[in-house]
Design a protein around this motif. Sequence first.
Motif, PDB file in Angstrom:
ATOM      1  N   ILE A 163       0.839  -1.200   0.000  1.00 33.79           N
ATOM      2  CA  ILE A 163       0.000   0.000   0.000  1.00 33.79           C
ATOM      3  C   ILE A 163       0.878   1.255   0.000  1.00 33.79           C
ATOM      4  O   ILE A 163       0.618   2.213  -0.751  1.00 33.79           O
ATOM      5  CB  ILE A 163      -0.958  -0.013   1.205  1.00 33.79           C
ATOM      6  CG1 ILE A 163      -2.057  -1.060   0.998  1.00 33.79           C
ATOM      7  CG2 ILE A 163      -1.586   1.363   1.432  1.00 33.79           C
ATOM      8  CD1 ILE A 163      -2.908  -1.298   2.217  1.00 33.79           C
ATOM      9  N   SER A 166       0.931   3.730  -3.136  1.00 34.42           N
ATOM     10  CA  SER A 166       0.505   5.115  -2.873  1.00 34.42           C
ATOM     11  C   SER A 166       1.520   6.101  -3.446  1.00 34.42           C
ATOM     12  O   SER A 166       1.149   7.100  -4.081  1.00 34.42           O
ATOM     13  CB  SER A 166       0.351   5.338  -1.361  1.00 34.42           C
ATOM     14  OG  SER A 166      -0.686   4.550  -0.840  1.00 34.42           O
ATOM     15  N   GLN A 213      -4.595   2.973  -9.266  1.00 31.14           N
ATOM     16  CA  GLN A 213      -5.557   3.416  -8.254  1.00 31.14           C
ATOM     17  C   GLN A 213      -6.498   2.274  -7.866  1.00 31.14           C
ATOM     18  O   GLN A 213      -6.795   2.058  -6.680  1.00 31.14           O
ATOM     19  CB  GLN A 213      -6.358   4.601  -8.793  1.00 31.14           C
ATOM     20  CG  GLN A 213      -7.246   5.270  -7.757  1.00 31.14           C
ATOM     21  CD  GLN A 213      -7.917   6.522  -8.315  1.00 31.14           C
ATOM     22  OE1 GLN A 213      -8.090   6.681  -9.524  1.00 31.14           O
ATOM     23  NE2 GLN A 213      -8.289   7.418  -7.433  1.00 31.14           N
ATOM     24  N   SER A 214      -6.968   1.507  -8.843  1.00 32.81           N
ATOM     25  CA  SER A 214      -7.863   0.381  -8.575  1.00 32.81           C
ATOM     26  C   SER A 214      -7.161  -0.688  -7.728  1.00 32.81           C
ATOM     27  O   SER A 214      -7.738  -1.233  -6.780  1.00 32.81           O
ATOM     28  CB  SER A 214      -8.331  -0.222  -9.902  1.00 32.81           C
ATOM     29  OG  SER A 214      -9.087  -1.391  -9.680  1.00 32.81           O
ATOM     30  N   TYR A 244      -6.861   0.584  -4.089  1.00 31.37           N
ATOM     31  CA  TYR A 244      -8.123   0.506  -3.339  1.00 31.37           C
ATOM     32  C   TYR A 244      -8.422  -0.941  -2.913  1.00 31.37           C
ATOM     33  O   TYR A 244      -8.884  -1.197  -1.800  1.00 31.37           O
ATOM     34  CB  TYR A 244      -9.276   1.046  -4.175  1.00 31.37           C
ATOM     35  CG  TYR A 244      -9.249   2.546  -4.360  1.00 31.37           C
ATOM     36  CD1 TYR A 244      -8.469   3.356  -3.548  1.00 31.37           C
ATOM     37  CD2 TYR A 244      -9.995   3.168  -5.361  1.00 31.37           C
ATOM     38  CE1 TYR A 244      -8.431   4.731  -3.729  1.00 31.37           C
ATOM     39  CE2 TYR A 244      -9.968   4.541  -5.542  1.00 31.37           C
ATOM     40  CZ  TYR A 244      -9.175   5.321  -4.720  1.00 31.37           C
ATOM     41  OH  TYR A 244      -9.142   6.687  -4.887  1.00 31.37           O
ATOM     42  N   SER A 245      -8.154  -1.886  -3.830  1.00 32.57           N
ATOM     43  CA  SER A 245      -8.394  -3.292  -3.520  1.00 32.57           C
ATOM     44  C   SER A 245      -7.525  -3.745  -2.342  1.00 32.57           C
ATOM     45  O   SER A 245      -7.996  -4.436  -1.427  1.00 32.57           O
ATOM     46  CB  SER A 245      -8.101  -4.149  -4.751  1.00 32.57           C
ATOM     47  OG  SER A 245      -8.265  -5.518  -4.456  1.00 32.57           O
ATOM     48  N   GLN A 261      -6.262  -1.849   0.012  1.00 32.33           N
ATOM     49  CA  GLN A 261      -6.673  -1.159   1.236  1.00 32.33           C
ATOM     50  C   GLN A 261      -7.883  -1.846   1.878  1.00 32.33           C
ATOM     51  O   GLN A 261      -7.970  -1.943   3.105  1.00 32.33           O
ATOM     52  CB  GLN A 261      -6.989   0.304   0.931  1.00 32.33           C
ATOM     53  CG  GLN A 261      -5.750   1.148   0.671  1.00 32.33           C
ATOM     54  CD  GLN A 261      -6.065   2.553   0.182  1.00 32.33           C
ATOM     55  OE1 GLN A 261      -7.105   2.790  -0.452  1.00 32.33           O
ATOM     56  NE2 GLN A 261      -5.176   3.492   0.468  1.00 32.33           N
ATOM     57  N   VAL A 262      -8.809  -2.328   1.037  1.00 35.47           N
ATOM     58  CA  VAL A 262      -9.970  -3.041   1.572  1.00 35.47           C
ATOM     59  C   VAL A 262      -9.533  -4.355   2.226  1.00 35.47           C
ATOM     60  O   VAL A 262      -9.970  -4.694   3.332  1.00 35.47           O
ATOM     61  CB  VAL A 262     -10.997  -3.314   0.451  1.00 35.47           C
ATOM     62  CG1 VAL A 262     -12.088  -4.263   0.946  1.00 35.47           C
ATOM     63  CG2 VAL A 262     -11.625  -2.008  -0.021  1.00 35.47           C
ATOM     64  N   ASN A 311      -7.743  -3.643   5.488  1.00 34.52           N
ATOM     65  CA  ASN A 311      -8.678  -3.263   6.551  1.00 34.52           C
ATOM     66  C   ASN A 311      -9.356  -4.496   7.158  1.00 34.52           C
ATOM     67  O   ASN A 311      -9.499  -4.600   8.389  1.00 34.52           O
ATOM     68  CB  ASN A 311      -9.742  -2.307   6.000  1.00 34.52           C
ATOM     69  CG  ASN A 311     -10.749  -1.896   7.060  1.00 34.52           C
ATOM     70  OD1 ASN A 311     -10.465  -1.140   7.978  1.00 34.52           O
ATOM     71  ND2 ASN A 311     -11.970  -2.408   6.939  1.00 34.52           N
TER      72      ASN A 311
END
Length: 430
Positions: A162, A166, A190-191, A194-195, A197-198, A201
């Motif tokens: 990440i 970034s 970017q896609s 985001y994947s 980061q999900v 989390n």
Amino acid sequence: MHRKSVAAIFLCLFELIAALKSASAQSPLQTTDTLKLTVKQAEDQFLKNNLQIIAQRYNIDNATAAIITAKLFPNPDFNYSNGIYATDISQGPAYKENSFNFSQLFTTAGKRNKNIQLAKIGVEQARYQFFDFLRTLKFTLRNDFYSIYFQEQSSLVYNQEINSLSKLLTAFREQYAKGNIAEKEVLRIQSQLYSLQVEYNNLQVNIDTTQSEFKMLIRTSPAVYIVPLVDENMYSGKTIVATVPYMQLLDSAYVNRYDLKLAKTTVAYNSTNLSLQKAIAVPDFSLSLNFDRLGSYGNNYLGGGIEFNLPFFNRNQGAIKQARIAVDQSKVDLENVQNQVAMDVSTNYKGALRLESLYKTFDPKFKADFNHLIQEVFLNYAKRNISLLEFLDFYDSYKTNVLQLNNIQLNRVTSLEQLNFVTGTPFFNQ
């Protein structure tokens, strides 16, 4: 312009490689309030501080107190009567008339001894329940410990990717603004970010949940962050499971499983209770001694007596039948637990052998080689020797392989802990 674009991307990726190296040496969560401990230190703190264990110990004390009650003899009865008023006072005023009565109940058919036996078996049951409860909590503690460690190792991979993507996304946006790269490349990065980061989390939610349970077990502050200290080489390249024969595991389970011991004592308890219920059908009796100062028979009368019921109707038939049913039921339960013990050992032994065999197929140098390889991929992408899709695909493969290795290591350690749990013996504790 193309040369500028390549140079800019090359510079950006060079910085990412440096960040990749530094990120791999850092923890994903930097906090000052951390608690670093080994699994042995965690167990010591757990045994000392866990409130559930402290509360469960009181059940043993409570059952022990029942033995004291069972050993006590019935109290004697005493009765005293004094005259107040009478119409015929030929023998003197009414207050001169008084009588005493003393009686003592005696139990028959060994009821007292059988109650003592029941109370002693109750203490055994309380002890076995306590140690089985302790066995379960220790299994949870050790599983949580290793789960936290290997999930943290996985979070390092997410954290590192990440951070890298970034920075790459920021650089790509700058290059896109200058017209050096296409918008689709920015959107693809970017896609992917985001994947990640999900997924990261979701992993952190699992870590937080496990951390919370672990901190409850060792009774530490909610603000503390647990950092498990694990030697990943403790099982590396070693044959662990096959060193202990299956029959030894099974025999140990039959001897040391506290739930099995509890089932056996339940049979003994119900058998003793059946004997007690049969004894209750035998009447107890009371012996009495009475004195009457001005009795109708004569002055200073002293007499004795005996009292017992006649078992014509109630011979405790219902309780005896219930006790017999309880004995039969507990024997069936015992057989079921024995079958479950054998099934647990067999299933977990096979699973542990498979995981050990799978783990031994992995090269110990895998992580180091893969880390070096991904740096080469960065350089090749900067030189445009590979496409963006190939670069991201390899990046995703790197993450997937590292996560799989962490999961295999966790599953292997967990399978050994599971064998310890189902056998009731710490064969593989490290």
